[in-house]
Design an enzyme around this catalytic site. Sequence first.
Site, PDB file in Angstrom:
ATOM      1  N   HIS A  13       0.855  -1.209   0.000  1.00 24.30           N
ATOM      2  CA  HIS A  13       0.000   0.000   0.000  1.00 24.30           C
ATOM      3  C   HIS A  13       0.883   1.248   0.000  1.00 24.30           C
ATOM      4  CE1 HIS A  13      -3.938   1.953   1.479  1.00 24.30           C
ATOM      5  NE2 HIS A  13      -3.118   2.930   1.110  1.00 24.30           N
ATOM      6  N   HIS A  15       1.272   5.336  -1.719  1.00 28.19           N
ATOM      7  CA  HIS A  15       0.865   6.475  -2.565  1.00 28.19           C
ATOM      8  C   HIS A  15       2.138   7.111  -3.108  1.00 28.19           C
ATOM      9  CE1 HIS A  15      -3.315   6.390  -1.069  1.00 28.19           C
ATOM     10  NE2 HIS A  15      -2.746   5.966   0.045  1.00 28.19           N
ATOM     11  N   PHE A  16       2.417   6.835  -4.375  1.00 31.30           N
ATOM     12  CA  PHE A  16       3.600   7.435  -4.989  1.00 31.30           C
ATOM     13  C   PHE A  16       3.314   8.856  -5.479  1.00 31.30           C
ATOM     14  CE2 PHE A  16       4.508   2.855  -5.738  1.00 31.30           C
ATOM     15  CZ  PHE A  16       5.769   2.794  -5.178  1.00 31.30           C
ATOM     16  N   ARG A  17       2.004   9.157  -5.708  1.00 32.89           N
ATOM     17  CA  ARG A  17       1.600  10.408  -6.386  1.00 32.89           C
ATOM     18  C   ARG A  17       2.086  10.389  -7.824  1.00 32.89           C
ATOM     19  NH1 ARG A  17      -1.743  10.615  -2.166  1.00 32.89           N
ATOM     20  NH2 ARG A  17      -0.924  11.653  -0.333  1.00 32.89           N
ATOM     21  N   ASN A  41      -5.324   6.732  -6.241  1.00 31.43           N
ATOM     22  CA  ASN A  41      -6.086   7.967  -5.957  1.00 31.43           C
ATOM     23  C   ASN A  41      -5.325   9.207  -6.407  1.00 31.43           C
ATOM     24  OD1 ASN A  41      -4.204   7.679  -3.845  1.00 31.43           O
ATOM     25  ND2 ASN A  41      -5.491   8.798  -2.387  1.00 31.43           N
ATOM     26  N   LYS A  98      -9.345  -0.780  -6.010  1.00 33.15           N
ATOM     27  CA  LYS A  98      -9.459  -0.148  -4.694  1.00 33.15           C
ATOM     28  C   LYS A  98     -10.816   0.498  -4.523  1.00 33.15           C
ATOM     29  CE  LYS A  98      -7.962   1.856  -0.849  1.00 33.15           C
ATOM     30  NZ  LYS A  98      -6.767   2.352  -0.225  1.00 33.15           N
ATOM     31  N   HIS A 135     -10.681   0.799   1.503  1.00 29.66           N
ATOM     32  CA  HIS A 135     -10.554   1.838   2.532  1.00 29.66           C
ATOM     33  C   HIS A 135     -11.801   1.688   3.404  1.00 29.66           C
ATOM     34  CE1 HIS A 135      -9.144   5.771   4.166  1.00 29.66           C
ATOM     35  NE2 HIS A 135     -10.352   5.658   4.687  1.00 29.66           N
ATOM     36  N   HIS A 173      -4.888  -0.674   5.964  1.00 32.87           N
ATOM     37  CA  HIS A 173      -4.501   0.189   7.093  1.00 32.87           C
ATOM     38  C   HIS A 173      -5.459   0.097   8.281  1.00 32.87           C
ATOM     39  CE1 HIS A 173      -7.361   2.697   4.985  1.00 32.87           C
ATOM     40  NE2 HIS A 173      -6.510   3.122   4.092  1.00 32.87           N
ATOM     41  N   LEU A 218      -5.613   8.995   7.740  1.00 34.65           N
ATOM     42  CA  LEU A 218      -6.895   8.299   7.784  1.00 34.65           C
ATOM     43  C   LEU A 218      -6.691   6.830   7.446  1.00 34.65           C
ATOM     44  CD1 LEU A 218      -9.120  10.999   6.090  1.00 34.65           C
ATOM     45  CD2 LEU A 218      -9.255  10.242   8.470  1.00 34.65           C
ATOM     46  N   ASP A 246       1.076   2.529   3.612  1.00 29.11           N
ATOM     47  CA  ASP A 246       0.226   3.693   3.360  1.00 29.11           C
ATOM     48  C   ASP A 246       1.040   4.980   3.371  1.00 29.11           C
ATOM     49  OD1 ASP A 246      -2.030   5.081   2.670  1.00 29.11           O
ATOM     50  OD2 ASP A 246      -2.906   5.071   4.679  1.00 29.11           O
ATOM     51  N   HIS A 250       2.265  14.502   1.617  1.00 25.88           N
ATOM     52  CA  HIS A 250       1.666  15.814   1.326  1.00 25.88           C
ATOM     53  C   HIS A 250       2.726  16.828   1.711  1.00 25.88           C
ATOM     54  CE1 HIS A 250      -2.540  14.469   0.785  1.00 25.88           C
ATOM     55  NE2 HIS A 250      -2.266  13.593   1.743  1.00 25.88           N
ATOM     56  N   ALA A 262      -4.626  14.652   5.244  1.00 25.67           N
ATOM     57  CA  ALA A 262      -4.380  13.371   5.919  1.00 25.67           C
ATOM     58  C   ALA A 262      -3.317  12.594   5.162  1.00 25.67           C
ATOM     59  CB  ALA A 262      -5.668  12.565   5.969  1.00 25.67           C
TER      60      ALA A 262
HETATM   61  O1  DOR Z   1      -4.002   9.337   5.455  1.00 23.85           O
HETATM   62  C1  DOR Z   1      -4.314   8.981   4.340  1.00 23.85           C
HETATM   63  N1  DOR Z   1      -3.759   9.537   3.241  1.00 23.85           N
HETATM   64  N2  DOR Z   1      -5.235   8.044   4.205  1.00 23.85           N
HETATM   65  C2  DOR Z   1      -5.728   7.716   3.015  1.00 23.85           C
HETATM   66  O2  DOR Z   1      -6.591   6.875   2.965  1.00 23.85           O
HETATM   67  C3  DOR Z   1      -5.279   8.389   1.791  1.00 23.85           C
HETATM   68  C4  DOR Z   1      -3.967   8.986   1.961  1.00 23.85           C
HETATM   69  C5  DOR Z   1      -3.607   9.970   0.882  1.00 23.85           C
HETATM   70  O3  DOR Z   1      -3.767   9.636  -0.297  1.00 23.85           O
HETATM   71  O4  DOR Z   1      -3.137  11.039   1.204  1.00 23.85           O
HETATM   72 ZN    ZN Z   2      -3.724   4.852   1.463  1.00 21.69          ZN
END
Ligand code: DOR
Ligand code: ZN
Length: 345
Positions: A13, A15-17, A41, A98, A135, A173, A218, A246, A250, A262
């Site tokens: 899990h 998030h590379f962006r 996402n 997802k 999620h 998560h 989250l 996860d 940001h 988050a």
């Molecule tokens: O804290 C989180 N950040 N929870 C998520 O489910 C998404 C993630 C994000 O993409 O920033």
């Molecule tokens: Zn996530």
Amino acid sequence: MQTLTLTLPDDFHVHFRDGPMLAETVPATARAFGRAIAMPNLSPPVRTPQEALEYMDRLRKALPPDVEFEPLMSLYLTEATTSARIQEAQRLGILAAKLYPAGATTNSEAGVGDLEALYPVFEAMQAEGLLLLVHGEATDPEVDIFDREAFFIERHLRPIIAAFPELKIVLEHISTEEAVEFVNDGPPTLAATITPQHLLLNRNDMLAGGIRPHHYCLPVLKRRRHQEALRRAAISGSSKFFLGSDSAPHERQRKEASCGCAGVYSAPFALELYAEAFDQLDALDRLEAFAGHFGADFYGLARNKSKVTLVREPWTVPLKIDLPNGGQLVPLMAGHTLHWKLAAR
Ligand code: DOR
Ligand code: ZN
């Protein structure tokens, strides 16, 4: 024990962006992991198999030369996802899709409002062998944020599992004792990932003595009782619980804000952070299976052949990471001393 050699782990899990951020996030994960599931996402989300393949290509291009690392792709489910799209995804080697309840988290606006409308898609996933990544938080504004996971499990997840007994589901998560119990008591088709922040921290670490926005994610950190249940699950030796960091970057100014985003950025030191948690619990002998065996087995992938070595050596997590665009990320446990460091792969 001064060194610890493990099967090269996978992160199920991440998030590379996208865009310039990949120059930071892809090498960070590839440093210690053989494979990682790339979360879909993005803005806009990765909704079609074609978009997933294009995204995979961008991830590959961000890899340092000669690094053994494979991005694994997932599709973002919307109310417009069709069974045909699932079949095509399967043909193209996409492993999972997802489920974001609409409004649950970052870039989830295009997610699913009416979960039952997606049952034909779950049917197709079950037939094609795609995993459903969840999620697991209810989005009903009436439900208290600390109760959203437990509520989602009872209201939504239990019926999905009953309706699709062959569908492999990962509850992502997990953050509560209720989730641990639900996964433990569930069928073999149900597993869960656990993040380093949910193992290392509880809501006091976020809220007592000042609000710490870099601990905000989250599902939100819960009280200590839940942290302890997650710690027991991670070291239990049960193959239903495995590594999914996860890592969710940001930029600093978007977290240190009147309405902060988050997400916790853990990718550069994720393995060291898990080692810290397992060491605190005197359970380093359980780390290899959690990090490198159980997830691959559940996904139906061969375990990695290579190894990584961790060395016992105190070091301090940097206070910030500079991004190519001039921005900054604050990593999980910034400024804290950790006791294990990745040596060689
Ligand atoms: O804290 C989180 N950040 N929870 C998520 O489910 C998404 C993630 C994000 O993409 O920033
Ligand atoms: Zn996530």
